[in-house]
Design a protein around this motif. Structure first.
Motif, PDB file in Angstrom:
ATOM      1  N   LYS A 102      11.450  21.595  -0.751  1.00  5.66           N
ATOM      2  CA  LYS A 102      11.576  22.606  -1.722  1.00  5.66           C
ATOM      3  C   LYS A 102      12.490  23.706  -1.077  1.00  5.66           C
ATOM      4  N   GLU A 103      12.509  23.981  -0.023  1.00  3.29           N
ATOM      5  CA  GLU A 103      13.433  25.020   0.805  1.00  3.29           C
ATOM      6  C   GLU A 103      14.992  24.560   0.463  1.00  3.29           C
ATOM      7  N   VAL A 104      15.403  23.183   0.578  1.00  9.92           N
ATOM      8  CA  VAL A 104      16.697  22.995   0.635  1.00  9.92           C
ATOM      9  C   VAL A 104      17.389  22.882  -0.683  1.00  9.92           C
ATOM     10  N   ASP A 105      16.191  22.464  -1.618  1.00 11.20           N
ATOM     11  CA  ASP A 105      17.023  22.253  -3.186  1.00 11.20           C
ATOM     12  C   ASP A 105      15.887  22.584  -4.336  1.00 11.20           C
ATOM     13  N   GLY A 106      14.747  23.004  -4.023  1.00 10.64           N
ATOM     14  CA  GLY A 106      13.779  23.016  -5.029  1.00 10.64           C
ATOM     15  C   GLY A 106      12.677  22.094  -4.947  1.00 10.64           C
ATOM     16  N   GLY A 107      12.950  20.779  -4.567  1.00 15.62           N
ATOM     17  CA  GLY A 107      11.896  20.021  -4.248  1.00 15.62           C
ATOM     18  C   GLY A 107      11.656  19.089  -5.575  1.00 15.62           C
ATOM     19  N   TYR A 108      10.561  18.746  -5.706  1.00 14.11           N
ATOM     20  CA  TYR A 108      10.039  17.959  -6.894  1.00 14.11           C
ATOM     21  C   TYR A 108       8.710  18.505  -7.493  1.00 14.11           C
ATOM     22  N   THR A 109       8.705  18.736  -8.705  1.00 16.39           N
ATOM     23  CA  THR A 109       7.725  19.335  -9.394  1.00 16.39           C
ATOM     24  C   THR A 109       6.592  18.300  -9.971  1.00 16.39           C
ATOM     25  N   ARG A 110       6.834  17.020  -9.691  1.00 11.65           N
ATOM     26  CA  ARG A 110       5.664  16.093 -10.083  1.00 11.65           C
ATOM     27  C   ARG A 110       6.054  14.741 -10.049  1.00 11.65           C
ATOM     28  N   ALA A 111       5.237  13.871  -9.587  1.00 10.72           N
ATOM     29  CA  ALA A 111       5.411  12.435  -9.223  1.00 10.72           C
ATOM     30  C   ALA A 111       4.790  11.435 -10.070  1.00 10.72           C
ATOM     31  N   GLN A 112       5.127  10.446 -10.421  1.00  9.31           N
ATOM     32  CA  GLN A 112       4.775   9.242 -11.049  1.00  9.31           C
ATOM     33  C   GLN A 112       4.946   8.194 -10.498  1.00  9.31           C
ATOM     34  N   VAL A 113       3.884   7.293 -10.075  1.00  8.56           N
ATOM     35  CA  VAL A 113       4.264   5.871  -9.334  1.00  8.56           C
ATOM     36  C   VAL A 113       3.395   4.755 -10.298  1.00  8.56           C
ATOM     37  N   ASP A 114       4.247   3.714 -10.428  1.00  8.39           N
ATOM     38  CA  ASP A 114       3.833   2.510 -11.105  1.00  8.39           C
ATOM     39  C   ASP A 114       3.982   1.430 -10.063  1.00  8.39           C
ATOM     40  N   VAL A 115       3.292   0.409 -10.037  1.00  9.11           N
ATOM     41  CA  VAL A 115       3.304  -0.907  -8.985  1.00  9.11           C
ATOM     42  C   VAL A 115       3.724  -1.937  -9.863  1.00  9.11           C
ATOM     43  N   LYS A 116       4.328  -3.073  -9.296  1.00  9.85           N
ATOM     44  CA  LYS A 116       4.698  -4.208  -9.846  1.00  9.85           C
ATOM     45  C   LYS A 116       4.357  -5.177  -8.933  1.00  9.85           C
ATOM     46  N   VAL A 117       3.313  -6.169  -9.112  1.00  7.32           N
ATOM     47  CA  VAL A 117       2.857  -7.096  -8.081  1.00  7.32           C
ATOM     48  C   VAL A 117       3.670  -8.425  -8.273  1.00  7.32           C
ATOM     49  N   ASP A 118       4.075  -9.080  -7.118  1.00  9.02           N
ATOM     50  CA  ASP A 118       4.905 -10.108  -7.096  1.00  9.02           C
ATOM     51  C   ASP A 118       4.022 -11.056  -6.699  1.00  9.02           C
ATOM     52  N   ASP A 119       3.142 -10.901  -5.810  1.00  6.88           N
ATOM     53  CA  ASP A 119       2.260 -12.167  -5.454  1.00  6.88           C
ATOM     54  C   ASP A 119       0.806 -11.564  -4.688  1.00  6.88           C
ATOM     55  N   THR A 120      -0.258 -12.248  -5.169  1.00  6.40           N
ATOM     56  CA  THR A 120      -1.538 -11.835  -4.354  1.00  6.40           C
ATOM     57  C   THR A 120      -2.170 -13.088  -3.957  1.00  6.40           C
ATOM     58  N   THR A 121      -2.540 -12.810  -2.495  1.00  7.22           N
ATOM     59  CA  THR A 121      -3.257 -14.025  -1.928  1.00  7.22           C
ATOM     60  C   THR A 121      -4.608 -13.405  -1.316  1.00  7.22           C
ATOM     61  N   VAL A 122      -5.619 -14.098  -1.640  1.00  6.47           N
ATOM     62  CA  VAL A 122      -7.149 -13.823  -1.295  1.00  6.47           C
ATOM     63  C   VAL A 122      -7.510 -14.890  -0.413  1.00  6.47           C
ATOM     64  N   ASP A 123      -8.019 -14.548   0.885  1.00  7.24           N
ATOM     65  CA  ASP A 123      -8.508 -15.664   1.759  1.00  7.24           C
ATOM     66  C   ASP A 123      -9.611 -15.166   2.399  1.00  7.24           C
ATOM     67  N   GLY A 124     -10.845 -15.542   1.864  1.00  9.97           N
ATOM     68  CA  GLY A 124     -12.137 -14.990   2.365  1.00  9.97           C
ATOM     69  C   GLY A 124     -12.238 -13.428   2.250  1.00  9.97           C
ATOM     70  N   GLY A 125     -12.461 -12.784   3.044  1.00  6.68           N
ATOM     71  CA  GLY A 125     -12.700 -11.375   2.803  1.00  6.68           C
ATOM     72  C   GLY A 125     -11.461 -10.428   3.163  1.00  6.68           C
ATOM     73  N   THR A 126     -10.141 -11.152   2.957  1.00  6.63           N
ATOM     74  CA  THR A 126      -8.746 -10.304   3.150  1.00  6.63           C
ATOM     75  C   THR A 126      -7.961 -10.871   1.916  1.00  6.63           C
ATOM     76  N   ALA A 127      -7.435  -9.831   1.333  1.00  6.41           N
ATOM     77  CA  ALA A 127      -6.340  -9.962   0.243  1.00  6.41           C
ATOM     78  C   ALA A 127      -5.196  -9.315   0.526  1.00  6.41           C
ATOM     79  N   THR A 128      -4.100  -9.781   0.252  1.00  9.27           N
ATOM     80  CA  THR A 128      -2.630  -9.437   0.385  1.00  9.27           C
ATOM     81  C   THR A 128      -1.803  -9.510  -0.690  1.00  9.27           C
ATOM     82  N   LEU A 129      -1.350  -8.214  -1.069  1.00  9.50           N
ATOM     83  CA  LEU A 129      -0.424  -8.148  -2.141  1.00  9.50           C
ATOM     84  C   LEU A 129       0.980  -7.868  -1.651  1.00  9.50           C
ATOM     85  N   GLN A 130       1.831  -8.606  -2.376  1.00 10.10           N
ATOM     86  CA  GLN A 130       3.351  -8.017  -2.111  1.00 10.10           C
ATOM     87  C   GLN A 130       3.563  -7.548  -3.471  1.00 10.10           C
ATOM     88  N   LEU A 131       3.998  -6.239  -3.248  1.00  8.42           N
ATOM     89  CA  LEU A 131       4.278  -5.350  -4.460  1.00  8.42           C
ATOM     90  C   LEU A 131       5.472  -4.465  -4.211  1.00  8.42           C
TER      91      LEU A 131
END
Length: 396
Positions: A102-131
């Motif tokens: 914000k000090e150097v050039d005004g920064g950002y007024t808003r953020a929007q995040v989206d995710v794209k999941v490439d792979d999901t692995t579920v092994d018992g009580g653990t889940a791993t996402l490549q996203l």
């Protein structure tokens, strides 16, 4: 595929997240709020992607000019105790980064995040996402200024490996997040104590020539208003189309062109593609020429491609010295659209990273690059992030 229609999972889990972080079992909840909460989140891609997206959204929100409090942000993250502590530290660091921006050039007024999941692995009580995280950070420009040529957003695309662990109530809790940050500048939504250093393969190597010393690194002192004007190069010249260089970078900054390989450190490969799109012709092509900085060409394999195509240091010597296709500028603020900026993060006389200018507005260049795929990041922020770097500015 891009995951959609999963925000309801996050909303339903928000109150439970606060209890999870406080180590209050879900079964101990009482009252109307408890009745509305699920006892677990199913291990499907949509639900896990929603939890990951909520976590990444909180990180991005901390960078804005009106960030939430850390307490409010962490309440939206379902995490194990250790991950919650790490996330809280990261959120505080991102808030400080946002203040600096914000000090150097005004920064950002808003953020929007989206995710794209490439792979999901579920092994018992653990889940791993490549996203892949895709974040848009709105810049503080009015619609009229955007119409005049200001960028509307800074954007980034960043791969993550995100892991979840099932808690005692069978709810999925975020247990780790590893972003792929190797080789390039620290991505905007990440925090780092040190400047980046290229350690992954970029397709370059020790050349045949003994090149001697480079030109002095460019000055980073802001120019007087009279010198910081938006230098306008012609859209085309007798030999090149600068508009096509920029258009290529705008198109492929995050959707890599399938006609080319992607290198571990892909920044200069991307720059060479943009230069080729704008009219730079290949030079050479014989196998024996690939290790010489006098030649520049792309082949069907790494072994039939010149070092200068994807190696940042090699590209410098081809473009500036041997082909004379670029001219070194004395000050980084002189950069114009389609010009190239290179960085030596650690001042070890070996260039680590290459970027192209895709916007210039009111004297400020905005850079686009691969490896930490980023679109329209301001020069002001890059200089603020990497105060020790040596910069080499090329007029293309």
């Amino acid at each position: 595929m891009r995951i959609a229609h999963h925000r309801y999972v996050v909303v339903a889990a928000t109150a439970a997240a606060i209890l999870a972080l406080a180590d209050i079992p879900a079964e101990a909840q009482t009252g109307p709020a408890a009745a509305a909460l699920p006892s677990s989140v199913s291990a499907d891609t949509t639900g896990l992607a929603g939890l990951a997206e909520s976590y990444l959204q909180q990180r991005a929100d901390m960078l804005t000019t009106s960030p939430p409090t850390a307490k409010a942000a962490i309440a939206h993250v379902r995490a194990t105790r250790s991950m919650a502590a790490q996330t809280q530290d990261d959120l505080a660091a991102l808030a400080e980064k946002g203040k600096r921006y914000k000090e150097v050039d005004g920064g950002y007024t808003r953020a929007q995040v989206d995710v794209k999941v490439d792979d999901t692995t579920v092994d018992g009580g653990t889940a791993t996402l490549q996203l892949t995280e895709h974040t848009r950070l709105r810049l503080p420009f009015t619609p009229q200024e955007v119409e005049e040529g200001a960028p509307e957003f800074e954007e980034l695309s960043l791969p993550h490996t995100v892991k979840f662990t099932q808690g005692s109530d069978s709810a999925w809790l975020l247990s780790s997040d590893k972003a792929d940050t190797a080789g390039g500048p620290t991505p905007t939504t990440q925090v780092s104590d040190t400047d980046a250093e290229a350690t992954t393969d970029d397709g370059g190597g020790a050349p045949d020539e003994d090149e001697g010393g480079k030109d002095d690194a460019a000055d980073t002192t802001p120019l007087p208003d009279s010198g910081a004007s938006d230098t306008v190069k012609p859209g085309v010249s007798a030999a090149y189309s600068y508009n096509k260089m920029v258009a290529y970078a705008d198109r492929y900054w995050d959707h890599h062109n399938g006609a080319y390989r992607t290198y571990g450190n892909d920044c200069t490969n991307f720059i060479s593609q943009a230069m080729l799109a704008g009219g730079w012709g290949p030079k050479g092509g014989a196998l024996i020429q690939r290790t010489s900085n006098k030649y520049w060409f792309y082949g069907p394999t790494k072994w039939t491609t010149s070092y200068t195509w994807a190696g940042a240091e090699n590209w410098y010597w081809f473009a500036k010295k041997h082909a004379k296709r670029t001219k070194i500028l004395g000050n980084v603020w002189q950069l114009a659209k389609s010009d190239v900026l290179q960085a030596d993060w650690t001042r070890n006389n070996n260039i680590d990273h290459s970027m192209i200018v895709t916007k210039k507005y009111r004297g400020t260049p905005y850079l686009t690059y691969h490896t930490g795929d980023t679109h329209n990041k301001s020069l002001s922020k890059l200089l603020s992030d990497h105060p020790r770097a040596w910069w080499y500015a090329h007029r293309t």
